[in-house]
Design a protein around this motif. Structure first.
Motif, PDB file in Angstrom:
ATOM      1  N   MET A   1     -14.905  -8.458  13.334  1.00 47.20           N
ATOM      2  CA  MET A   1     -15.442  -9.258  12.223  1.00 47.20           C
ATOM      3  C   MET A   1     -16.965  -9.128  12.193  1.00 47.20           C
ATOM      4  SD  MET A   1     -15.069 -13.346  11.481  1.00 47.20           S
ATOM      5  CE  MET A   1     -16.045 -13.772  12.926  1.00 47.20           C
ATOM      6  N   ARG A   2     -17.492  -8.864  11.029  1.00 53.56           N
ATOM      7  CA  ARG A   2     -18.934  -8.711  10.872  1.00 53.56           C
ATOM      8  C   ARG A   2     -19.562 -10.067  10.526  1.00 53.56           C
ATOM      9  NH1 ARG A   2     -22.525  -4.645  10.049  1.00 53.56           N
ATOM     10  NH2 ARG A   2     -24.380  -5.124   8.810  1.00 53.56           N
ATOM     11  N   VAL A   3     -20.589 -10.429  11.265  1.00 51.21           N
ATOM     12  CA  VAL A   3     -21.263 -11.709  11.054  1.00 51.21           C
ATOM     13  C   VAL A   3     -22.412 -11.535  10.062  1.00 51.21           C
ATOM     14  CG1 VAL A   3     -22.584 -13.553  12.146  1.00 51.21           C
ATOM     15  CG2 VAL A   3     -20.671 -12.498  13.366  1.00 51.21           C
ATOM     16  N   ASN A   4     -22.450 -12.395   9.077  1.00 52.59           N
ATOM     17  CA  ASN A   4     -23.570 -12.403   8.131  1.00 52.59           C
ATOM     18  C   ASN A   4     -24.759 -13.069   8.824  1.00 52.59           C
ATOM     19  OD1 ASN A   4     -25.449 -13.121   6.084  1.00 52.59           O
ATOM     20  ND2 ASN A   4     -23.831 -12.931   4.547  1.00 52.59           N
ATOM     21  N   ARG A   5     -25.702 -12.249   9.246  1.00 51.53           N
ATOM     22  CA  ARG A   5     -26.810 -12.787  10.046  1.00 51.53           C
ATOM     23  C   ARG A   5     -27.699 -13.733   9.244  1.00 51.53           C
ATOM     24  NH1 ARG A   5     -29.088  -8.280  14.333  1.00 51.53           N
ATOM     25  NH2 ARG A   5     -27.073  -7.837  15.336  1.00 51.53           N
ATOM     26  N   THR A   6     -27.815 -13.502   7.950  1.00 48.62           N
ATOM     27  CA  THR A   6     -28.635 -14.405   7.136  1.00 48.62           C
ATOM     28  C   THR A   6     -28.092 -15.824   7.194  1.00 48.62           C
ATOM     29  OG1 THR A   6     -29.256 -12.611   5.640  1.00 48.62           O
ATOM     30  CG2 THR A   6     -29.529 -14.858   4.831  1.00 48.62           C
ATOM     31  N   LEU A   7     -26.768 -15.945   7.025  1.00 51.24           N
ATOM     32  CA  LEU A   7     -26.157 -17.270   7.102  1.00 51.24           C
ATOM     33  C   LEU A   7     -26.235 -17.832   8.520  1.00 51.24           C
ATOM     34  CD1 LEU A   7     -22.989 -16.781   4.849  1.00 51.24           C
ATOM     35  CD2 LEU A   7     -25.165 -17.864   4.262  1.00 51.24           C
ATOM     36  N   LEU A   8     -26.098 -16.965   9.525  1.00 50.45           N
ATOM     37  CA  LEU A   8     -26.201 -17.414  10.914  1.00 50.45           C
ATOM     38  C   LEU A   8     -27.581 -18.001  11.188  1.00 50.45           C
ATOM     39  CD1 LEU A   8     -25.197 -17.589  13.857  1.00 50.45           C
ATOM     40  CD2 LEU A   8     -26.032 -15.232  14.159  1.00 50.45           C
ATOM     41  N   TYR A   9     -28.619 -17.273  10.788  1.00 49.95           N
ATOM     42  CA  TYR A   9     -29.980 -17.747  11.038  1.00 49.95           C
ATOM     43  C   TYR A   9     -30.258 -19.045  10.272  1.00 49.95           C
ATOM     44  CZ  TYR A   9     -30.667 -12.991  12.831  1.00 49.95           C
ATOM     45  OH  TYR A   9     -30.568 -11.821  13.531  1.00 49.95           O
ATOM     46  N   PHE A  10     -29.769 -19.113   9.034  1.00 47.58           N
ATOM     47  CA  PHE A  10     -29.983 -20.324   8.241  1.00 47.58           C
ATOM     48  C   PHE A  10     -29.268 -21.512   8.881  1.00 47.58           C
ATOM     49  CE2 PHE A  10     -29.098 -22.992   4.380  1.00 47.58           C
ATOM     50  CZ  PHE A  10     -30.414 -23.367   4.162  1.00 47.58           C
ATOM     51  N   GLY A  11     -28.076 -21.258   9.406  1.00 41.35           N
ATOM     52  CA  GLY A  11     -27.346 -22.320  10.091  1.00 41.35           C
ATOM     53  C   GLY A  11     -28.076 -22.808  11.327  1.00 41.35           C
ATOM     54  N   ILE A  12     -28.624 -21.881  12.106  1.00 39.61           N
ATOM     55  CA  ILE A  12     -29.390 -22.263  13.296  1.00 39.61           C
ATOM     56  C   ILE A  12     -30.610 -23.085  12.900  1.00 39.61           C
ATOM     57  CG2 ILE A  12     -30.830 -21.347  15.162  1.00 39.61           C
ATOM     58  CD1 ILE A  12     -28.868 -18.991  15.329  1.00 39.61           C
ATOM     59  N   PHE A  13     -31.272 -22.675  11.831  1.00 36.86           N
ATOM     60  CA  PHE A  13     -32.446 -23.394  11.335  1.00 36.86           C
ATOM     61  C   PHE A  13     -32.087 -24.838  10.988  1.00 36.86           C
ATOM     62  CE2 PHE A  13     -35.056 -24.515   7.549  1.00 36.86           C
ATOM     63  CZ  PHE A  13     -36.306 -24.541   8.150  1.00 36.86           C
ATOM     64  N   LEU A  14     -30.974 -25.028  10.261  1.00 36.76           N
ATOM     65  CA  LEU A  14     -30.563 -26.377   9.868  1.00 36.76           C
ATOM     66  C   LEU A  14     -30.113 -27.203  11.068  1.00 36.76           C
ATOM     67  CD1 LEU A  14     -28.572 -25.655   6.567  1.00 36.76           C
ATOM     68  CD2 LEU A  14     -30.921 -26.484   6.805  1.00 36.76           C
ATOM     69  N   VAL A  15     -29.386 -26.580  11.993  1.00 40.70           N
ATOM     70  CA  VAL A  15     -28.938 -27.300  13.186  1.00 40.70           C
ATOM     71  C   VAL A  15     -30.138 -27.755  14.015  1.00 40.70           C
ATOM     72  CG1 VAL A  15     -27.763 -27.036  15.406  1.00 40.70           C
ATOM     73  CG2 VAL A  15     -26.670 -26.228  13.313  1.00 40.70           C
ATOM     74  N   ALA A  16     -31.158 -26.912  14.110  1.00 38.71           N
ATOM     75  CA  ALA A  16     -32.358 -27.282  14.868  1.00 38.71           C
ATOM     76  C   ALA A  16     -33.049 -28.484  14.234  1.00 38.71           C
ATOM     77  CB  ALA A  16     -33.311 -26.090  14.943  1.00 38.71           C
ATOM     78  N   ILE A  17     -33.168 -28.474  12.906  1.00 34.76           N
ATOM     79  CA  ILE A  17     -33.791 -29.611  12.215  1.00 34.76           C
ATOM     80  C   ILE A  17     -32.994 -30.885  12.474  1.00 34.76           C
ATOM     81  CG2 ILE A  17     -34.330 -30.610   9.962  1.00 34.76           C
ATOM     82  CD1 ILE A  17     -34.848 -27.793   8.940  1.00 34.76           C
ATOM     83  N   GLY A  18     -31.693 -30.817  12.184  1.00 35.40           N
ATOM     84  CA  GLY A  18     -30.856 -32.004  12.341  1.00 35.40           C
ATOM     85  C   GLY A  18     -30.760 -32.480  13.769  1.00 35.40           C
ATOM     86  N   GLY A  19     -30.732 -31.553  14.720  1.00 33.24           N
ATOM     87  CA  GLY A  19     -30.630 -31.944  16.122  1.00 33.24           C
ATOM     88  C   GLY A  19     -31.816 -32.765  16.584  1.00 33.24           C
ATOM     89  N   VAL A  20     -33.011 -32.353  16.174  1.00 29.32           N
ATOM     90  CA  VAL A  20     -34.212 -33.095  16.575  1.00 29.32           C
ATOM     91  C   VAL A  20     -34.232 -34.481  15.929  1.00 29.32           C
ATOM     92  CG1 VAL A  20     -36.727 -33.152  16.463  1.00 29.32           C
ATOM     93  CG2 VAL A  20     -35.563 -31.013  16.981  1.00 29.32           C
ATOM     94  N   VAL A  21     -33.889 -34.548  14.640  1.00 29.64           N
ATOM     95  CA  VAL A  21     -33.902 -35.838  13.941  1.00 29.64           C
ATOM     96  C   VAL A  21     -32.900 -36.803  14.572  1.00 29.64           C
ATOM     97  CG1 VAL A  21     -33.464 -36.991  11.748  1.00 29.64           C
ATOM     98  CG2 VAL A  21     -34.706 -34.827  11.780  1.00 29.64           C
ATOM     99  N   VAL A  22     -31.694 -36.318  14.864  1.00 25.88           N
ATOM    100  CA  VAL A  22     -30.676 -37.170  15.483  1.00 25.88           C
ATOM    101  C   VAL A  22     -31.117 -37.608  16.878  1.00 25.88           C
ATOM    102  CG1 VAL A  22     -28.325 -37.221  16.396  1.00 25.88           C
ATOM    103  CG2 VAL A  22     -28.762 -36.237  14.147  1.00 25.88           C
ATOM    104  N   ALA A  23     -31.681 -36.681  17.648  1.00 27.35           N
ATOM    105  CA  ALA A  23     -32.143 -37.020  18.996  1.00 27.35           C
ATOM    106  C   ALA A  23     -33.223 -38.094  18.955  1.00 27.35           C
ATOM    107  CB  ALA A  23     -32.664 -35.767  19.697  1.00 27.35           C
ATOM    108  N   ALA A  24     -34.117 -38.002  17.965  1.00 30.69           N
ATOM    109  CA  ALA A  24     -35.166 -39.016  17.834  1.00 30.69           C
ATOM    110  C   ALA A  24     -34.577 -40.359  17.423  1.00 30.69           C
ATOM    111  CB  ALA A  24     -36.208 -38.555  16.823  1.00 30.69           C
ATOM    112  N   ASP A  25     -33.618 -40.341  16.485  1.00 32.58           N
ATOM    113  CA  ASP A  25     -32.997 -41.590  16.037  1.00 32.58           C
ATOM    114  C   ASP A  25     -32.253 -42.287  17.170  1.00 32.58           C
ATOM    115  OD1 ASP A  25     -33.952 -41.293  13.499  1.00 32.58           O
ATOM    116  OD2 ASP A  25     -32.111 -40.440  12.669  1.00 32.58           O
ATOM    117  N   LEU A  26     -31.646 -41.506  18.061  1.00 33.97           N
ATOM    118  CA  LEU A  26     -30.898 -42.082  19.182  1.00 33.97           C
ATOM    119  C   LEU A  26     -31.791 -42.458  20.357  1.00 33.97           C
ATOM    120  CD1 LEU A  26     -27.756 -39.735  19.222  1.00 33.97           C
ATOM    121  CD2 LEU A  26     -27.927 -42.056  18.297  1.00 33.97           C
ATOM    122  N   GLY A  27     -33.067 -42.123  20.265  1.00 35.51           N
ATOM    123  CA  GLY A  27     -33.991 -42.441  21.343  1.00 35.51           C
ATOM    124  C   GLY A  27     -33.933 -41.481  22.511  1.00 35.51           C
TER     125      GLY A  27
END
Length: 318
Positions: A1-27
């Motif tokens: 299976m061929r991975v669409n790297r553009t979507l992969l990178y965009f997903g990592i970008f969004l996960v990084a944003i959300g992960g930091v925000v959630v971590a801050a909200d949880l203290g």
């Protein structure tokens, strides 16, 4: 299976944003640490550059993931920190005095005040003299003051801007009477501004990641310019003719007009809202029924992007 790297990178970008925000909200991560991390923003540029260098090598996947993750982490830190910057920049009790200056004007003055991380309280009094009481964590963080008979400039001196998280605490006394122009810039902090008894030709207010309350109800203001970026501003306008321009970007502003002042509003909003008395008036020109017959008139030009501006909100301005 061929991975669409553009979507992969965009997903990592969004996960990084959300992960930091959630971590801050949880203290899990302290906001002060995230604020310090924002000073490392050049790492995001370096990560993107490294990803480009490795693009046609065996390490291209790892480089691309790094180029997506680092900017995402920094942007997530910004999303987590900016709404709370006014609280992070509140001065602690017992901060020592670092400067006390005073002077007098002999004609209507031009006044500029810029606070980078801290609190500003402004009051007025009779006479022609001004006075500043400044407190900070160290004498080297005292404000830069340039004074003349018709001008006053007070600015924070920290080289790292508001990311230093070493708050200023300023009390400024201004004279009642005529002021040619007054510019107040709050960059991460809180401002409590009382302009009673002043007659201001041009008033400019900037609230950037700040919480600012302005009482101009007992003042006279001819021209008003307000910019709100990731901040919250409340202003009581005077009973008099006034022209005002508001720019709200990812923030909130409340504007209260006294009874008997006719309102003419020109507004635009992109992913935002403009309301008058709780009724949305975005994207049009509108005037109050009493505008033509009113003793005083207010002309407001409003632009809102990803935010909200309330004119005469139900319950009033804070």
């Amino acid at each position: 299976m061929r991975v669409n790297r553009t979507l992969l990178y965009f997903g990592i970008f969004l996960v990084a944003i959300g992960g930091v925000v959630v971590a801050a909200d949880l203290g899990v991560v302290d906001e002060a640490i995230l604020a310090d991390a924002l000073g490392l923003w050049p790492l995001a540029v370096m990560a993107v550059g490294l990803g480009l260098i490795l693009r046609r090598t065996r390490a291209s996947l790892s480089g691309g993931m790094l180029a997506a993750a680092v900017p995402g982490l920094l942007l997530g830190s910004a999303f987590a920190v900016v709404p709370g910057m006014p609280n992070l920049c509140l001065p602690a009790d017992g901060v020592p005095d670092v400067a006390r200056r005073e002077g007098a004007f002999n004609q209507p003055a031009s006044i500029l005040v810029t606070v980078d991380c801290g609190s500003l309280d402004v009051v007025t009094g009779s006479g022609t003299f001004w006075r500043l009481d400044a407190r900070a964590a160290g004498a080297e963080l005292g404000p830069r003051i340039v004074a003349a008979a018709n001008a006053l400039s007070i600015e924070s001196t920290r080289e790292d801007g508001w990311l230093g998280i070493e708050p200023d605490d300023w009390d400024l006394r201004l004279p009642m009477g005529e002021i040619a122009d007054l510019t107040l810039n709050m960059n991460a902090g809180r401002g409590d501004i009382d302009l009673a008894g002043t007659e201001i030709g041009r008033l400019s207010i900037g609230a950037n990641a700040s919480d600012v309350d302005i009482d101009a109800s007992a003042a006279a203001v001819t021209d008003l310019t307000v910019g709100v970026n990731f901040g919250d501003l409340s202003i009581l306008l005077p009973a008099g003719d006034i022209r005002a321009a508001f720019e709200v970007d990812a923030g909130h502003a409340s504007v209260c007009l006294p009874d008997g002042v006719g309102l003419r509003l020109t507004s635009s909003a992109a992913a935002g809202a403009v309301t008058v008395g709780g009724v949305e008036r975005s994207g049009d020109a509108w005037q109050s029924p009493d505008y033509a017959s009113a003793t005083y008139r207010a002309e407001l030009d409003v632009n809102v992007d990803f935010g909200a501006l309330e004119i005469n909100p139900i319950g009033g301005c804070r």
